[in-house]
Design an enzyme around this catalytic site. Structure first.
Site, PDB file in Angstrom:
ATOM      1  N   HIS A   1       0.862  -1.200   0.000  1.00  0.00           N
ATOM      2  CA  HIS A   1       0.000   0.000   0.000  1.00  0.00           C
ATOM      3  C   HIS A   1       0.890   1.239   0.000  1.00  0.00           C
ATOM      4  CE1 HIS A   1      -3.821   2.094   1.670  1.00  0.00           C
ATOM      5  NE2 HIS A   1      -2.985   3.024   1.218  1.00  0.00           N
TER       6      HIS A   1
ATOM      7  N   HIS B   1       1.438   5.369  -1.881  1.00  0.00           N
ATOM      8  CA  HIS B   1       0.994   6.444  -2.771  1.00  0.00           C
ATOM      9  C   HIS B   1       2.216   7.012  -3.473  1.00  0.00           C
ATOM     10  CE1 HIS B   1      -3.102   6.509  -1.085  1.00  0.00           C
ATOM     11  NE2 HIS B   1      -2.464   6.082   0.001  1.00  0.00           N
ATOM     12  N   LEU B   2       2.275   6.817  -4.784  1.00  0.00           N
ATOM     13  CA  LEU B   2       3.439   7.302  -5.546  1.00  0.00           C
ATOM     14  C   LEU B   2       3.133   8.565  -6.323  1.00  0.00           C
ATOM     15  CD1 LEU B   2       4.979   3.943  -6.874  1.00  0.00           C
ATOM     16  CD2 LEU B   2       5.640   5.262  -4.848  1.00  0.00           C
ATOM     17  N   ARG B   3       1.828   8.957  -6.358  1.00  0.00           N
ATOM     18  CA  ARG B   3       1.438  10.206  -7.033  1.00  0.00           C
ATOM     19  C   ARG B   3       1.716  10.177  -8.533  1.00  0.00           C
ATOM     20  NH1 ARG B   3      -1.391  10.764  -2.537  1.00  0.00           N
ATOM     21  NH2 ARG B   3      -0.308  11.763  -0.811  1.00  0.00           N
TER      22      ARG B   3
ATOM     23  N   ASN C   1      -5.526   6.839  -6.082  1.00  0.00           N
ATOM     24  CA  ASN C   1      -6.184   8.128  -5.773  1.00  0.00           C
ATOM     25  C   ASN C   1      -5.378   9.299  -6.322  1.00  0.00           C
ATOM     26  OD1 ASN C   1      -4.129   7.770  -3.835  1.00  0.00           O
ATOM     27  ND2 ASN C   1      -5.201   9.003  -2.299  1.00  0.00           N
TER      28      ASN C   1
ATOM     29  N   LYS D   1      -9.932  -0.836  -5.446  1.00  0.00           N
ATOM     30  CA  LYS D   1      -9.764  -0.125  -4.172  1.00  0.00           C
ATOM     31  C   LYS D   1     -10.981   0.752  -3.915  1.00  0.00           C
ATOM     32  CE  LYS D   1      -7.945   1.885  -0.510  1.00  0.00           C
ATOM     33  NZ  LYS D   1      -6.732   2.680  -0.332  1.00  0.00           N
TER      34      LYS D   1
ATOM     35  N   HIS E   1     -10.466   1.318   2.126  1.00  0.00           N
ATOM     36  CA  HIS E   1     -10.145   2.317   3.149  1.00  0.00           C
ATOM     37  C   HIS E   1     -11.342   2.323   4.093  1.00  0.00           C
ATOM     38  CE1 HIS E   1      -8.206   6.160   4.598  1.00  0.00           C
ATOM     39  NE2 HIS E   1      -9.336   6.086   5.285  1.00  0.00           N
TER      40      HIS E   1
ATOM     41  N   HIS F   1      -4.533  -0.620   6.098  1.00  0.00           N
ATOM     42  CA  HIS F   1      -3.972   0.168   7.210  1.00  0.00           C
ATOM     43  C   HIS F   1      -4.817   0.113   8.490  1.00  0.00           C
ATOM     44  CE1 HIS F   1      -6.785   3.000   5.449  1.00  0.00           C
ATOM     45  NE2 HIS F   1      -5.974   3.307   4.460  1.00  0.00           N
TER      46      HIS F   1
ATOM     47  N   ASP G   1       1.493   2.714   3.332  1.00  0.00           N
ATOM     48  CA  ASP G   1       0.679   3.915   3.168  1.00  0.00           C
ATOM     49  C   ASP G   1       1.540   5.181   3.145  1.00  0.00           C
ATOM     50  OD1 ASP G   1      -1.648   5.222   2.570  1.00  0.00           O
ATOM     51  OD2 ASP G   1      -2.452   5.217   4.599  1.00  0.00           O
TER      52      ASP G   1
ATOM     53  N   HIS H   1       3.362  14.517   0.696  1.00  0.00           N
ATOM     54  CA  HIS H   1       2.822  15.847   0.392  1.00  0.00           C
ATOM     55  C   HIS H   1       3.983  16.807   0.616  1.00  0.00           C
ATOM     56  CE1 HIS H   1      -1.432  14.572   0.386  1.00  0.00           C
ATOM     57  NE2 HIS H   1      -1.121  13.817   1.422  1.00  0.00           N
TER      58      HIS H   1
ATOM     59  N   ALA I   1      -3.225  15.131   4.867  1.00  0.00           N
ATOM     60  CA  ALA I   1      -2.994  13.900   5.629  1.00  0.00           C
ATOM     61  C   ALA I   1      -2.066  12.975   4.860  1.00  0.00           C
ATOM     62  CB  ALA I   1      -4.323  13.198   5.892  1.00  0.00           C
TER      63      ALA I   1
HETATM   64  O1  DOR Z   1      -2.959   9.704   5.338  1.00  0.00           O
HETATM   65  C1  DOR Z   1      -3.375   9.336   4.249  1.00  0.00           C
HETATM   66  N1  DOR Z   1      -2.900   9.874   3.105  1.00  0.00           N
HETATM   67  N2  DOR Z   1      -4.299   8.386   4.198  1.00  0.00           N
HETATM   68  C2  DOR Z   1      -4.877   8.024   3.045  1.00  0.00           C
HETATM   69  O2  DOR Z   1      -5.742   7.188   3.070  1.00  0.00           O
HETATM   70  C3  DOR Z   1      -4.518   8.685   1.763  1.00  0.00           C
HETATM   71  C4  DOR Z   1      -3.202   9.282   1.853  1.00  0.00           C
HETATM   72  C5  DOR Z   1      -2.903  10.244   0.726  1.00  0.00           C
HETATM   73  O3  DOR Z   1      -3.200   9.893  -0.428  1.00  0.00           O
HETATM   74  O4  DOR Z   1      -2.352  11.298   0.981  1.00  0.00           O
HETATM   75 ZN    ZN Z   2      -3.372   4.978   1.458  1.00  0.00          ZN
END
Ligand code: DOR
Ligand code: ZN
Length: 337
Positions: free
Chosen positions: A20, A22-24, A48, A103, A140, A174, A246, A250, A261
């Site tokens: 899990h 997030h690579l953007r 996402n 997902k 999620h 998570h 996870d 950012h 978050a």
């Molecule tokens: O903290 C988080 N950031 N939880 C998530 O479920 C998504 C993630 C994000 O994409 O920034």
């Molecule tokens: Zn996530």
């Protein structure tokens, strides 16, 4: 496993997987993907993005972009399609061989989930198709309730899905609470991922002293009691438990001004995990947690790679470009060889 003594000690892991992450996209993807591909032979790369990866055209394009950003390492991106309640049987059947999973984000519960599912009562036709196609469902699992209770409140939804679709592989992403842990073994078709930050930290680490925005994530960190139950679960060697970081980058500016978050843990994952398992005299359980359990649950054959850690101190930089990592400035005992 561990070989040698004292400072010579090395730890070899076979094809570690981050289930899990997030690579953007674009510049951010190119910046962060190498931290993951240097340590992992494959990863579940979350959909996402903006816009979300919710059709097969975007799916193929995103896989291509992630592979390019992960080079030169042998690295397999597993991209779950962003769940839509109007997916047709025809579309999913045709896409089945390319797809890894779907997902599900309840609408609005986290970053870029505005287009998620608004009505959980409407998801069942798609779940029925997924069960027929043996396509796993990643969730999620949070409601829109009071933030510390959101995951607890969602267990009833998990219960309903697991009993209505007993052949559907359901992965609680998570998990952070003792209720989720108690639920895990109630159904054969239920599995989970655990992050590094929920394994190590509590809400007090984020806001018990000065506020630390770099530990702000969703689900939010929980009590020491919950955290201890998560640790005990991982240290029990339960085969339904997979590592999923996870890691969610950012920029420092957005973390501080917009309150985004997400914890950026990618650069420290295997060193911190080795440290945690070593502290609990359980290094022999790390291989299953970071690879074998996921391989079995998802029937994956990731690239065969051996990733070696050495027991050598290093200090985590204060930032990587515009992103502040978790454990910034801390000295860790294990280092990527
Ligand atoms: O903290 C988080 N950031 N939880 C998530 O479920 C998504 C993630 C994000 O994409 O920034
Ligand atoms: Zn996530």
């Amino acid at each position: 496993m561990g070989k040698g003594h004292g400072t010579d000690m090395k730890l070899s892991l076979k094809s570690p997987l981050d289930m899990h992450v997030h690579l953007r996209q674009d510049d951010m993807l190119r910046h962060v993907a190498p931290f993951t591909s240097a340590q992992f032979a494959g990863a579940v790369c979350m959909p996402n993005t903006l816009p979300p990866v919710d059709n097969m055209e975007r799916f193929h394009e995103y896989v291509r972009q992630v592979k390019a950003a992960a080079a030169p390492h042998a690295f397999e991106p597993y991209v779950p399609l962003f769940f839509r309640d109007d997916f047709s049987r025809e579309m999913l059947t045709e896409a089945r061989d390319d797809l890894f999973a779907l997902k599900l984000y309840p609408a609005g519960v986290t970053t870029n989930s505005e287009g998620g599912v608004a009505e959980l009562t409407k998801i069942e036709p798609v779940l029925d198709i997924m069960q027929d196609l043996d396509l796993p469902l990643l969730v999620h699992g949070e409601t829109n309730g009071y933030s510390p209770d959101r995951e607890r409140e969602f267990v009833a939804v998990y219960e309903h899905i697991a009993t209505t679709f007993p052949k559907l592989r359901l992965i609680m992403e998570h998990i952070t609470t003792k209720d989720s842990v108690a639920f895990l073994d109630k159904h054969e078709n239920v599995f989970c991922t655990v992050t590094l930050h929920h394994l190590l930290y509590t809400l007090d680490d984020m806001l018990g002293g000065l506020f630390n925005p770099f530990l702000f994530c969703k689900p939010i960190l929980k009590s020491a009691e919950d955290r201890d139950v998560i640790q005990a679960l991982v240290l029990s060697g339960n085969k339904k438990v997979m590592f999923g970081s996870d890691s969610a980058p950012h920029t420092e500016v957005l973390k501080r001004t917009e309150g985004m978050a997400g914890c950026f843990t990618a650069p420290v994952l295997l060193p911190m995990l080795a440290q945690f398992f070593e502290d609990h005299e359980a290094l022999e359980l790390l291989q299953a947690f970071v690879s074998d359990n996921a391989r079995r649950i998802y029937r994956l054959s990731p690239p065969e790679r051996t990733v070696v850690l050495e027991r050598e101190a290093w200090t985590v930089p204060p930032r990587y470009g515009s992103i502040v990592p978790v454990n910034a400035g801390e000295t860790l005992r294990w280092k990527l060889a």
